[in-house]
Motif scaffolding. Structure first.
Motif, PDB file in Angstrom:
ATOM      1  N   ALA A   1     -51.679  55.383  94.504  1.00 49.74           N
ATOM      2  CA  ALA A   1     -52.331  54.174  93.999  1.00 49.74           C
ATOM      3  C   ALA A   1     -52.843  53.298  95.141  1.00 49.74           C
ATOM      4  O   ALA A   1     -53.916  52.698  95.048  1.00 49.74           O
ATOM      5  CB  ALA A   1     -51.350  53.388  93.132  1.00 49.74           C
ATOM      6  N   VAL A   2     -52.090  53.246  96.211  1.00 47.25           N
ATOM      7  CA  VAL A   2     -52.468  52.344  97.296  1.00 47.25           C
ATOM      8  C   VAL A   2     -53.446  53.008  98.284  1.00 47.25           C
ATOM      9  O   VAL A   2     -54.189  52.328  99.001  1.00 47.25           O
ATOM     10  CB  VAL A   2     -51.193  51.836  98.025  1.00 47.25           C
ATOM     11  CG1 VAL A   2     -50.662  52.838  99.025  1.00 47.25           C
ATOM     12  CG2 VAL A   2     -51.446  50.500  98.694  1.00 47.25           C
TER      13      VAL A   2
ATOM     14  N   ILE B   1     -49.918  46.569 104.416  1.00 42.23           N
ATOM     15  CA  ILE B   1     -49.772  48.033 104.442  1.00 42.23           C
ATOM     16  C   ILE B   1     -50.646  48.620 105.548  1.00 42.23           C
ATOM     17  O   ILE B   1     -50.210  49.484 106.317  1.00 42.23           O
ATOM     18  CB  ILE B   1     -50.121  48.654 103.072  1.00 42.23           C
ATOM     19  CG1 ILE B   1     -49.109  48.211 102.018  1.00 42.23           C
ATOM     20  CG2 ILE B   1     -50.129  50.181 103.161  1.00 42.23           C
ATOM     21  CD1 ILE B   1     -49.446  48.651 100.602  1.00 42.23           C
ATOM     22  N   ARG B   2     -51.885  48.140 105.648  1.00 38.83           N
ATOM     23  CA  ARG B   2     -52.787  48.668 106.688  1.00 38.83           C
ATOM     24  C   ARG B   2     -52.215  48.444 108.088  1.00 38.83           C
ATOM     25  O   ARG B   2     -52.214  49.345 108.928  1.00 38.83           O
ATOM     26  CB  ARG B   2     -54.147  47.955 106.602  1.00 38.83           C
ATOM     27  CG  ARG B   2     -55.052  48.512 105.542  1.00 38.83           C
ATOM     28  CD  ARG B   2     -56.419  47.885 105.660  1.00 38.83           C
ATOM     29  NE  ARG B   2     -57.309  48.371 104.614  1.00 38.83           N
ATOM     30  CZ  ARG B   2     -58.240  47.654 104.024  1.00 38.83           C
ATOM     31  NH1 ARG B   2     -58.413  46.393 104.370  1.00 38.83           N
ATOM     32  NH2 ARG B   2     -59.013  48.172 103.103  1.00 38.83           N
TER      33      ARG B   2
ATOM     34  N   LYS C   1     -48.827  50.298 108.769  1.00 32.17           N
ATOM     35  CA  LYS C   1     -49.092  51.741 108.868  1.00 32.17           C
ATOM     36  C   LYS C   1     -49.478  52.101 110.308  1.00 32.17           C
ATOM     37  O   LYS C   1     -49.051  53.124 110.836  1.00 32.17           O
ATOM     38  CB  LYS C   1     -50.229  52.080 107.903  1.00 32.17           C
ATOM     39  CG  LYS C   1     -50.770  53.480 107.956  1.00 32.17           C
ATOM     40  CD  LYS C   1     -51.668  53.757 106.767  1.00 32.17           C
ATOM     41  CE  LYS C   1     -52.904  52.904 106.699  1.00 32.17           C
ATOM     42  NZ  LYS C   1     -54.017  53.329 107.533  1.00 32.17           N
ATOM     43  N   ARG C   2     -50.259  51.264 110.928  1.00 25.54           N
ATOM     44  CA  ARG C   2     -50.661  51.504 112.322  1.00 25.54           C
ATOM     45  C   ARG C   2     -49.479  51.286 113.269  1.00 25.54           C
ATOM     46  O   ARG C   2     -49.295  52.038 114.223  1.00 25.54           O
ATOM     47  CB  ARG C   2     -51.806  50.559 112.716  1.00 25.54           C
ATOM     48  CG  ARG C   2     -53.137  50.959 112.170  1.00 25.54           C
ATOM     49  CD  ARG C   2     -53.711  52.149 112.929  1.00 25.54           C
ATOM     50  NE  ARG C   2     -54.778  52.782 112.178  1.00 25.54           N
ATOM     51  CZ  ARG C   2     -54.630  53.884 111.438  1.00 25.54           C
ATOM     52  NH1 ARG C   2     -53.456  54.477 111.355  1.00 25.54           N
ATOM     53  NH2 ARG C   2     -55.639  54.417 110.784  1.00 25.54           N
TER      54      ARG C   2
ATOM     55  N   VAL D   1     -52.478  44.496 100.718  1.00 30.48           N
ATOM     56  CA  VAL D   1     -53.310  45.549 101.314  1.00 30.48           C
ATOM     57  C   VAL D   1     -53.298  45.439 102.838  1.00 30.48           C
ATOM     58  O   VAL D   1     -53.152  46.434 103.559  1.00 30.48           O
ATOM     59  CB  VAL D   1     -54.744  45.465 100.757  1.00 30.48           C
ATOM     60  CG1 VAL D   1     -55.690  46.377 101.537  1.00 30.48           C
ATOM     61  CG2 VAL D   1     -54.751  45.812  99.271  1.00 30.48           C
TER      62      VAL D   1
ATOM     63  N   TYR E   1     -46.932  55.573  93.910  1.00 27.55           N
ATOM     64  CA  TYR E   1     -47.321  54.365  94.654  1.00 27.55           C
ATOM     65  C   TYR E   1     -48.250  54.728  95.812  1.00 27.55           C
ATOM     66  O   TYR E   1     -49.256  54.066  96.064  1.00 27.55           O
ATOM     67  CB  TYR E   1     -46.087  53.636  95.175  1.00 27.55           C
ATOM     68  CG  TYR E   1     -46.435  52.304  95.805  1.00 27.55           C
ATOM     69  CD1 TYR E   1     -46.527  51.152  95.020  1.00 27.55           C
ATOM     70  CD2 TYR E   1     -46.716  52.198  97.160  1.00 27.55           C
ATOM     71  CE1 TYR E   1     -46.870  49.937  95.589  1.00 27.55           C
ATOM     72  CE2 TYR E   1     -47.067  50.987  97.736  1.00 27.55           C
ATOM     73  CZ  TYR E   1     -47.139  49.855  96.946  1.00 27.55           C
ATOM     74  OH  TYR E   1     -47.501  48.657  97.510  1.00 27.55           O
TER      75      TYR E   1
ATOM     76  N   ARG F   1     -57.101  51.896  98.884  1.00 29.52           N
ATOM     77  CA  ARG F   1     -57.259  50.537  99.396  1.00 29.52           C
ATOM     78  C   ARG F   1     -56.942  50.436 100.890  1.00 29.52           C
ATOM     79  O   ARG F   1     -57.351  49.476 101.536  1.00 29.52           O
ATOM     80  CB  ARG F   1     -56.338  49.581  98.627  1.00 29.52           C
ATOM     81  CG  ARG F   1     -56.678  49.457  97.149  1.00 29.52           C
ATOM     82  CD  ARG F   1     -55.615  48.637  96.417  1.00 29.52           C
ATOM     83  NE  ARG F   1     -56.016  48.315  95.061  1.00 29.52           N
ATOM     84  CZ  ARG F   1     -55.711  49.049  94.002  1.00 29.52           C
ATOM     85  NH1 ARG F   1     -55.020  50.152  94.152  1.00 29.52           N
ATOM     86  NH2 ARG F   1     -56.120  48.693  92.804  1.00 29.52           N
ATOM     87  N   VAL F   2     -56.192  51.388 101.391  1.00 30.50           N
ATOM     88  CA  VAL F   2     -55.742  51.242 102.788  1.00 30.50           C
ATOM     89  C   VAL F   2     -56.141  52.408 103.689  1.00 30.50           C
ATOM     90  O   VAL F   2     -55.859  52.388 104.879  1.00 30.50           O
ATOM     91  CB  VAL F   2     -54.198  51.067 102.847  1.00 30.50           C
ATOM     92  CG1 VAL F   2     -53.764  49.852 102.053  1.00 30.50           C
ATOM     93  CG2 VAL F   2     -53.479  52.316 102.368  1.00 30.50           C
ATOM     94  N   CYS F   3     -56.786  53.407 103.110  1.00 30.56           N
ATOM     95  CA  CYS F   3     -57.094  54.619 103.878  1.00 30.56           C
ATOM     96  C   CYS F   3     -58.099  54.322 104.991  1.00 30.56           C
ATOM     97  O   CYS F   3     -59.118  53.666 104.768  1.00 30.56           O
ATOM     98  CB  CYS F   3     -57.648  55.692 102.942  1.00 30.56           C
ATOM     99  SG  CYS F   3     -57.906  57.266 103.755  1.00 30.56           S
ATOM    100  N   HIS F   4     -57.781  54.786 106.173  1.00 31.06           N
ATOM    101  CA  HIS F   4     -58.679  54.647 107.310  1.00 31.06           C
ATOM    102  C   HIS F   4     -59.499  55.934 107.384  1.00 31.06           C
ATOM    103  O   HIS F   4     -58.966  56.988 107.677  1.00 31.06           O
ATOM    104  CB  HIS F   4     -57.842  54.455 108.575  1.00 31.06           C
ATOM    105  CG  HIS F   4     -58.651  54.199 109.793  1.00 31.06           C
ATOM    106  ND1 HIS F   4     -59.264  52.998 110.024  1.00 31.06           N
ATOM    107  CD2 HIS F   4     -58.943  54.986 110.845  1.00 31.06           C
ATOM    108  CE1 HIS F   4     -59.907  53.055 111.170  1.00 31.06           C
ATOM    109  NE2 HIS F   4     -59.733  54.255 111.698  1.00 31.06           N
TER     110      HIS F   4
ATOM    111  N   GLU G   1     -54.482  60.503 105.766  1.00 33.11           N
ATOM    112  CA  GLU G   1     -55.757  60.171 106.393  1.00 33.11           C
ATOM    113  C   GLU G   1     -56.259  61.378 107.181  1.00 33.11           C
ATOM    114  O   GLU G   1     -55.477  62.113 107.765  1.00 33.11           O
ATOM    115  CB  GLU G   1     -55.576  58.961 107.313  1.00 33.11           C
ATOM    116  CG  GLU G   1     -55.227  57.710 106.513  1.00 33.11           C
ATOM    117  CD  GLU G   1     -54.964  56.494 107.386  1.00 33.11           C
ATOM    118  OE1 GLU G   1     -55.145  55.386 106.892  1.00 33.11           O
ATOM    119  OE2 GLU G   1     -54.560  56.670 108.549  1.00 33.11           O
TER     120      GLU G   1
ATOM    121  N   LEU H   1     -50.251  46.035  94.456  1.00 33.22           N
ATOM    122  CA  LEU H   1     -51.292  47.000  94.807  1.00 33.22           C
ATOM    123  C   LEU H   1     -52.639  46.374  95.186  1.00 33.22           C
ATOM    124  O   LEU H   1     -53.405  46.977  95.913  1.00 33.22           O
ATOM    125  CB  LEU H   1     -51.533  48.012  93.667  1.00 33.22           C
ATOM    126  CG  LEU H   1     -50.435  49.039  93.456  1.00 33.22           C
ATOM    127  CD1 LEU H   1     -50.709  49.815  92.170  1.00 33.22           C
ATOM    128  CD2 LEU H   1     -50.346  49.998  94.625  1.00 33.22           C
TER     129      LEU H   1
END
Lengths: 508, 145
Positions: B100-101, A149-150, A153-154, A146, B97, B104-107, B52, A140
């Motif tokens: 939790a994540v 995942i970023r 995701k795109r 991180v 999950y 940290r990754v949200c745009h 998002e 996590l």
């Protein structure tokens, strides 16, 4: 006094809830292994008696990570039965979406699942790279976790754009695709692709794809690592350095039988060339012993259920002739898994990115197979660097879609006739096949062999172990209470047994 | 910005099909304006894109160990995370999950609120209807303006 043999179960709590690995350990070395799939899925039984098109909707639910691959296998089987020729744009669109799914799967598996084990404090707190591994791969919070995942995701937004729906897109149908992305949408795909490519080269490889592809031997891999700090600090560089010090270049030896169904059919007009001249697919179907590659003969594929909890047949049978009827009794003796034992020409064969690289004659992996054979390190290296082989062609096909956007995307298919067809493709985890028989306008037989069925198969009628049962033998386990080494071996095959139940459990 | 109702689970697995069953019920109802109804299936981490640019997110999913079998329970995102304190990424990674994540990754901005309409064990149609109504009520109470 003879050494004591202990029987232990390997916990794969972060791999698969529906997989149990039992091993014999003597003097700290695994001497035998049994892989037990513990869940009966029953998709084959669900399909029987349904309409021919139902596989397009039902089989993608087999897996939450590679659902698109199942959709493609189901569509290809029906393409074959309908004997339809797909327009070039349909082929390009399917290929681009499948590549996006494969690449995201490779990177998530590598960083979120595989390298997460490098943060195992009990096993690696003395490893010279342990602190950096924690900074990168801590669950996590690790910087690489991180970032992966970023970025992935795109990347999968490309699938959503192409498919017009996310998740559970069903845009692949017999004859082509149902959605035609407009030029601005394709340009959006190109933008996402460009950004992803730049990130992959900078962070995952630490160099351009062209530079990475110039690494053709084990010796050159060592030279590449020393060449620049960017190489050493990249995900590939760090993985190799950590894995070598952890001994992953010596564990997980398979028997070097490789199976690949090949993937990504080539449009009639395209700048993309096949990995091996003459193949109609970008990646090459075939079977290899070591680096001795042979053409694929689908008739050599048989399913053996001697050690599986299914109704027994007198002999192993081709998937078109197979049945999947569960049968378990306390008196059967041999069976220990809900997974059948697929065999190629009577042999167990491993499948996945390494098998793909071998069949595609990628020089680095041919050299590594000759030098060390298949190991946990080699399998994992093949996986994390597969995007370097796919991304350039993915970009070409997006450009070709932009250039040919006014051309057809669909060849009309009015009905699916009676007949047989197989959708055999190379999924993220390896060879995937859907074998479909249509009789009286209904599905009369539907057999699925997943990559994990190949890799995680139990013993067959000749008592030959499955690939990861073989690979576990000889693995040294330092701490029986924390058998992380066995986990490295199993995860190097990227097992996928579950993808089914996602209940929110109260763990307090 | 929109509200989202995301129904999770596999309609082909008996113990996991409550979310899709509620989704089917919601498909027959009028969904509030500026609200997306999503069949999330077993997409796990691949649902991040739906979180998002969302104002209110309402998950609907099967739960275990939160209430009596056959009952529905409404949980906040914080309660879900408190009940699953160490989520890990695997092939069955679920809502815990995802939540939790997410920070940290949200745009862009995080959702203002996240809820889970949980369905415990095998439920009858009355409970599934109640779950569908609960999901709608949560989005109606927090309209996107």
């Amino acid at each position: 006094m003879s050494p004591e043999t202990k029987k232990i179960n390997i916990p794969l709590n972060r791999a698969e809830g529906d997989l149990e690995i039992k091993v014999d350990v003597t003097d700290g070395i695994i001497t035998d292994a049994w892989s037990c799939g513990t869940m009966y899925r029953g998709f084959e039984a669900m399909m029987t008696g349904r309409g021919p098109l139902d596989g397009l909707v039902i089989t993608p639910r087999i897996c939450g990570i590679c659902s698109l691959t199942h959709l493609n296998a189901a569509a290809v089987a029906l393409d074959r039965i309908a004997q339809v020729t797909l327009p070039d744009n349909a082929i390009r669109l399917r290929n681009v979406a499948l590549m996006a799914e494969t690449i995201q799967s490779d990177l998530r598996q590598a960083v979120l699942m595989y390298m997460a084990d490098f943060t195992n404090h009990k096993a690696y707190h003395r490893h010279v790279l342990f602190k950096e591994a924690v900074a990168r791969y801590q669950i996590l919070a690790g910087s690489s976790v991180v970032e992966v995942i970023r970025k992935t995701k795109r990347l999968i937004e490309i699938i959503a754009i192409i498919g017009g729906q996310w998740p559970h897109t069903s845009f692949m149908v017999p004859g082509g695709v149902t959605s035609i992305p407009y030029v601005p949408k394709l340009m959006q795909c190109r933008l996402i692709f460009d950004r992803f490519l730049a990130w992959y080269e900078k962070k995952v490889l630490g160099c351009s794809i062209a530079r990475w592809q110039a690494v053709t031997t084990k010796k050159e891999l060592a030279q590449w690592l020393e060449e620049r700090p960017e190489h050493r600090d990249s995900e590939v560089g760090f993985f190799v350095r950590f894995a070598q010090k952890a001994g992953l270049d010596f564990c997980g030896r398979g028997d070097d039988h490789f199976l690949c169904f090949g993937n990504f059919p080539l449009p009639k007009e395209t700048a993309v060339t096949p990995r091996v001249p003459g193949a109609g697919l970008l990646t090459t179907p075939g079977f290899a012993r070591g680096t001795d590659c042979r053409a694929l003969d689908a008739a050599n594929i048989k399913e053996d259920s001697t050690c599986s909890w299914f109704e027994q047949k007198p002999a192993a049978s081709h998937p078109y002739d197979s049945i999947t009827r569960p049968y378990a009794s306390g008196n059967m003796g041999k069976p220990y898994s809900w997974v059948k034992a697929p065999r190629y020409d009577g042999l167990a064969a491993e499948t996945g990115p390494l098998a793909e690289a071998v069949m595609d004659r990628v020089p680095l992996f041919q050299d590594l197979i000759k030098e060390t054979g298949a190991t946990a390190l080699v399998r994992q290296l093949a996986r994390i660097t597969r995007p370097a082989r796919l991304l350039p062609d993915m970009g070409t096909w997006i450009d070709e879609l932009l250039a040919h956007h006014a051309d057809p995307f669909y060849t009309p298919v009015k009905t699916i006739p009676d007949g047989q067809g197989a959708g055999m493709i190379q999924a993220a985890r390896g060879a995937l096949g859907h074998w479909v028989t249509i009789e009286n306008s209904k599905i009369s037989n539907y057999q699925v062999i997943t990559p994990t069925a190949w890799n995680g198969s139990p013993r067959d009628g000749q008592m030959q172990p499955g690939p990861w049962e073989t690979a576990l033998k000889g693995t040294r386990v330092k701490d029986l209470q924390n058998p992380v080494e066995a986990g490295h071996v199993i995860r190097s095959f990227d097992p996928c047994m579950v993808c089914a139940v996602h209940i929110v459990k109260n763990e307090k | 910005m929109k509200n989202k109702i995301i129904c999770i689970g596999s309609r082909l697995v008996e113990t996991d099909k409550a979310g899709p069953a509620v989704y089917d019920r919601l498909c027959r109802k009028k969904i509030p304006a500026q609200t997306d109804l999503v069949e999330g299936g077993i997409a796990g981490l691949n649902l991040l894109c739906h979180l998002e640019q969302a104002k209110i997110v309402v998950f609907v999913d099967a739960v275990s160990g939160f209430t009596r079998p056959g009952q529905m329970i409404l949980l906040t995102g914080q309660q879900v995370q408190a009940a699953c304190p160490k989520p890990v990424y695997d092939h069955s990674a679920g809502i815990a999950y995802l939540l939790a994540v997410l920070p940290r990754v949200c745009h862009g901005p995080l959702p203002e609120d996240i809820f889970l309409v949980g369905i415990e064990g095998r439920c009858d149609s009355i409970t599934l209807d109640r779950a569908a109504d609960a999901a709608l009520t949560l989005t109606r109470k927090n309209p996107v303006v």
